[in-house]
Design an enzyme around this catalytic site. Structure first.
Site, mmCIF file in Angstrom:
data_model
loop_
_atom_site.group_PDB
_atom_site.id
_atom_site.type_symbol
_atom_site.label_atom_id
_atom_site.label_comp_id
_atom_site.label_asym_id
_atom_site.label_seq_id
_atom_site.Cartn_x
_atom_site.Cartn_y
_atom_site.Cartn_z
ATOM 1 C CG ASP A 331 -62.734 19.561 6.826
ATOM 2 O OD1 ASP A 331 -63.661 19.217 7.562
ATOM 3 O OD2 ASP A 331 -62.563 19.127 5.685
ATOM 4 C CG ASP A 523 -61.740 19.101 1.743
ATOM 5 O OD1 ASP A 523 -62.671 19.837 2.125
ATOM 6 O OD2 ASP A 523 -61.817 17.864 1.736
ATOM 7 C CG ASP A 527 -64.569 23.000 4.017
ATOM 8 O OD1 ASP A 527 -64.563 23.335 2.823
ATOM 9 O OD2 ASP A 527 -63.608 22.451 4.580
HETATM 10 P P1 ADP Z 1 -65.205 16.199 7.572
HETATM 11 O O1 ADP Z 1 -65.900 17.155 8.465
HETATM 12 O O2 ADP Z 1 -64.320 15.284 8.347
HETATM 13 O O3 ADP Z 1 -64.486 16.833 6.444
HETATM 14 P P2 ADP Z 1 -67.633 15.708 6.081
HETATM 15 O O4 ADP Z 1 -68.370 16.842 6.722
HETATM 16 O O5 ADP Z 1 -67.294 15.846 4.647
HETATM 17 O O6 ADP Z 1 -66.342 15.276 6.924
HETATM 18 O O7 ADP Z 1 -68.489 14.371 6.291
HETATM 19 C C1 ADP Z 1 -68.801 13.947 7.592
HETATM 20 C C2 ADP Z 1 -69.318 12.542 7.602
HETATM 21 O O8 ADP Z 1 -70.506 12.453 6.839
HETATM 22 C C3 ADP Z 1 -68.379 11.556 6.974
HETATM 23 O O9 ADP Z 1 -67.478 11.028 7.922
HETATM 24 C C4 ADP Z 1 -69.337 10.484 6.467
HETATM 25 O O10 ADP Z 1 -69.641 9.601 7.493
HETATM 26 C C5 ADP Z 1 -70.566 11.244 6.117
HETATM 27 N N1 ADP Z 1 -70.690 11.566 4.683
HETATM 28 C C6 ADP Z 1 -70.654 12.783 4.125
HETATM 29 N N2 ADP Z 1 -70.843 12.716 2.795
HETATM 30 C C7 ADP Z 1 -70.975 11.413 2.501
HETATM 31 C C8 ADP Z 1 -71.177 10.662 1.286
HETATM 32 N N3 ADP Z 1 -71.259 11.262 0.099
HETATM 33 N N4 ADP Z 1 -71.267 9.332 1.384
HETATM 34 C C9 ADP Z 1 -71.171 8.717 2.570
HETATM 35 N N5 ADP Z 1 -70.985 9.343 3.722
HETATM 36 C C10 ADP Z 1 -70.890 10.665 3.712
HETATM 37 MG MG MG Z 2 -64.216 17.713 4.496
#
Ligand code: ADP
Ligand code: MG
Length: 631
Positions: A331, A523, A527
């Site tokens: 991730d 993390d 996920d």
């Molecule tokens: P990753 O897959 O890289 O771990 P996430 O799935 O947690 O990232 O989130 C993907 C995208 O969704 C982030 O890059 C952000 O743009 C948006 N996002 C997710 N949760 C939030 C939040 N609480 N506030 C703002 N943006 C969010």
């Molecule tokens: Mg993440």
């Protein structure tokens, strides 16, 4: 230092007594006419009485082929053929082996318990204006703990008063001090180092980090690796087979000799006594002890050694799977990257100013635990006001929408904006967009730095035989590709929602080579489904995160990526020790069986080989507890 238990000391005394008697009987002349067996029966019963008793008891309960029975049968046979000294010696050595195994198992249990010596004995609680010492189990949520410097944090909680630094070594294997002050969470198991803390408990004892970890480690034995199951199954067939072979080895030649007294070939010059003796050697060899003890002990050692390094493995099966890792999927946010963002730029759209934009984002994110939300809150100077927002709706992997001051405020990814029908200008990098009542209000740029050890850890994984390294992320493709280049990830899948990540993982799982395993590292923040779908789900930075501890198969307590190649090295070493032990024990046993059938190995040799193999296999298994080279 580990001392022997009372029972182990008694066994040791019996071994000594029997050995002395055996030596005396060997040197002291006994008149020809005296029934020698009565003399040897004394040391025999001293050393083997319990084995005989257990054998008889087990037969009464319908369990036949256990080692007590085998040893009793073999030594009784030796007595029968007037090999008294041999009978006593076999029993004596068998007990030496048992004692040794007993100590080894006890010691590895004890050392794992010591490694995991994180359970606090007392909690100091403020009750009725005084501080009382109580059992941590008696503390309820919301009570106030007083934790002095040098004491272990007994329950998870939140600091009310005081500043200190906490030593997390017992949980993570690494002593990195964590500074805490009012408002910060403290995790049970850490040691308070410098200042006096007043802490309000947030979880009862049985839900605190310490209890969860101990439970996890204690249950690790249940998820057996296939090599462990193989050995158990193997032993179930091996022992009866060798016993049948022993019977045949005695009966067939004896029958032939009875019918053809002048039998030629390998029967020439032998008597039924010789064949009985050879069969007894088989009985001694049929004991599966060395295998049955050394394989689980190796896994035990691997899991314990990893635990001491802050790597919690939920069972031998995951250790085994990790050693066959072919594809490692990461991730991005919070896993490959630090997950603490700094807001580098605030870019309001026409009609909004920087302060408003930053405040909107921070207020809207009040209830989110996403790392982005935390950094947005940290970047806004105005205090948070929970009364301003209602109807909070967070979409994992997209962002949040709330009602604030009667308006609809959305904060999140480009995808979220599109869903809300808001047009967003092109932006490079990791940006969070804000919209108010469907009108674009601007974006905040976030710096998402890779973890300092990301590149070298990924390189180390590849050096250990990982063929494919993939990154899955909800972030925009350009930002994702840039990060991938920086840390050495070969393949990227961007703009994924949590459910897309599961689908991507399914594809990766179906394209892995036979025998290769797919590992997912996340993390634990949104996920969990992917973590549980992978062959091995690894959650990092798990201190204080229940979701991660629950969903993952392997839990890295701190968030160092270098723990990953370390876990892999531990897994690979454990598996090679397991293989060595299996082949070594089987090889020696087979050798003794062949020599025994040819009449070239005595029972002395057989029991000596058996105990020797167990001894060496256990020593080998102990190697699993030590540190590994991994970077
Ligand atoms: P990753 O897959 O890289 O771990 P996430 O799935 O947690 O990232 O989130 C993907 C995208 O969704 C982030 O890059 C952000 O743009 C948006 N996002 C997710 N949760 C939030 C939040 N609480 N506030 C703002 N943006 C969010
Ligand atoms: Mg993440």
């Amino acid at each position: 230092m580990h001392t022997l238990s009372a029972r182990q000391r008694r066994t040791l005394a019996r071994i000594a007594a029997a050995a002395v008697l055996l030596t005396l009987l060997h040197w002291v002349p006994v008149p020809e006419s005296f029934p020698l067996w009565t003399l040897y029966l004394m040391p025999y019963l001293i050393i083997g009485g319990d084995v005989v008793r257990r054998a008889v008891g087990n037969i009464a309960r319908g369990q036949v082929f256990d080692e007590n029975f085998l040893m009793t049968l073999a030594t009784a046979g030796a007595f029968f053929t007037a090999e008294y000294a041999e009978a006593v010696f076999v029993m004596l050595f068998y007990q030496v082996g048992e004692l040794f195994q007993n100590i080894a198992v006890g010691r590895s249990r004890a050392s794992i318990a010591a490694l995991m010596d994180i359970r606090p004995d007392i909690a100091r609680v403020e009750r009725n204006g005084t501080v009382t010492e109580v059992d941590p189990e008696d503390v309820t949520v919301g009570e106030i703990l007083v934790i002095r410097p040098g004491e272990r944090v007994p329950l998870d909680g939140e600091v009310l008063e005081g500043e200190s630094s906490l030593d997390t070594a017992a949980l993570t294997g690494e002593s990195v001090p964590r500074d805490v002050g009012p408002g910060d969470a403290v995790i049970s198991g850490c040691v308070n180092q410098t200042g006096l803390l007043r802490v309000k408990t947030t979880r009862p004892c049985e839900e605190s980090t310490v209890s969860r970890i101990l439970e996890l480690v204690e249950n690790a034995g249940e998820k057996k690796a296939s090599s462990e199951q193989f050995i158990t199954r193997f032993a179930r067939y091996y022992t009866p087979c060798v016993v049948v072979a022993a019977a045949a080895l005695f009966l067939l030649p004896t029958l032939i000799l009875a019918m053809v007294p002048q039998a030629p070939g390998f029967l020439a010059g032998t008597s039924w006594r010789d064949w009985l003796h050879r069969a007894l050697v088989f009985l001694v060899v049929s004991c599966p002890c060395a295998l049955v003890i050394s394989v689980p002990l190796s896994f035990f050692g691997g899991i314990g050694g990893a635990g001491r390094r802050g790597i919690l493995i939920k069972g031998g099966t995951y250790l085994e799977a990790l050693s066959h890792a072919d594809t490692v999927v990461f991730d991005k946010t919070g896993t490959l990257t630090q997950g603490t963002f700094a807001v580098t730029e605030i870019c309001p759209a026409p009609g909004f100013d920087r302060e408003t934009l930053s405040d909107l984002a921070a207020q809207a994110e009040q209830h989110s635990s996403h790392p982005i939300a935390q950094s947005l809150r940290a970047a806004s100077p105005a205090p948070l006001d929970p009364t301003r927002i209602t109807a909070v709706e967070e979409t994992a992997g997209s962002g949040v929408c709330v009602r604030m001051d009667g308006r609809q405020v959305c904060v999140g990814s480009r995808r979220l904006m599109e869903r809300e029908g808001v047009t967003v200008p092109p932006v490079e990098g990791t940006a969070v967009h804000v919209a108010v009542d469907g009108v674009y209000a601007g974006y905040l740029m976030l710096s998402d730095l890779p973890r300092p050890d990301a590149a070298e850890s990924i390189q180390a994984l590849k050096a250990q035989g990982v063929r494919r390294v993939v990154m899955l992320t909800g972030d925009a493709p350009e930002a994702a590709a840039r990060m991938a280049r920086q840390v050495g990830v070969d393949e990227v899948r961007a703009q994924l929602l949590p459910q897309d990540k599961v689908a991507e993982l399914e594809t990766l799982l179906s394209s892995r080579p036979a025998g290769g395993r797919t590992v997912y590292v996340g993390d634990g923040i949104n996920d969990a489904p992917v973590l549980s779908r992978a062959d091995v789900g690894i959650a990092m930075g798990a201190m204080g995160s229940d979701a991660a501890i629950e969903a993952a198969d392997i839990v890295l307590m701190d968030d160092r990526l270098s723990k990953l190649p370390e876990a892999m090295a531990i897994a690979r070493r454990t598996m090679s020790v397991v293989r060595q032990n299996i082949w070594f024990a089987l090889g020696v046993k087979l050798g003794v069986l062949v020599l025994g059938a040819l009449g070239m190995a005595s029972m002395w040799a057989a029991v000596f080989a058996d105990v020797g193999v167990a001894f060496l296999a256990i020593l080998n298994a102990m190697r699993c507890l030590g540190p590994v080279k991994h970077l």
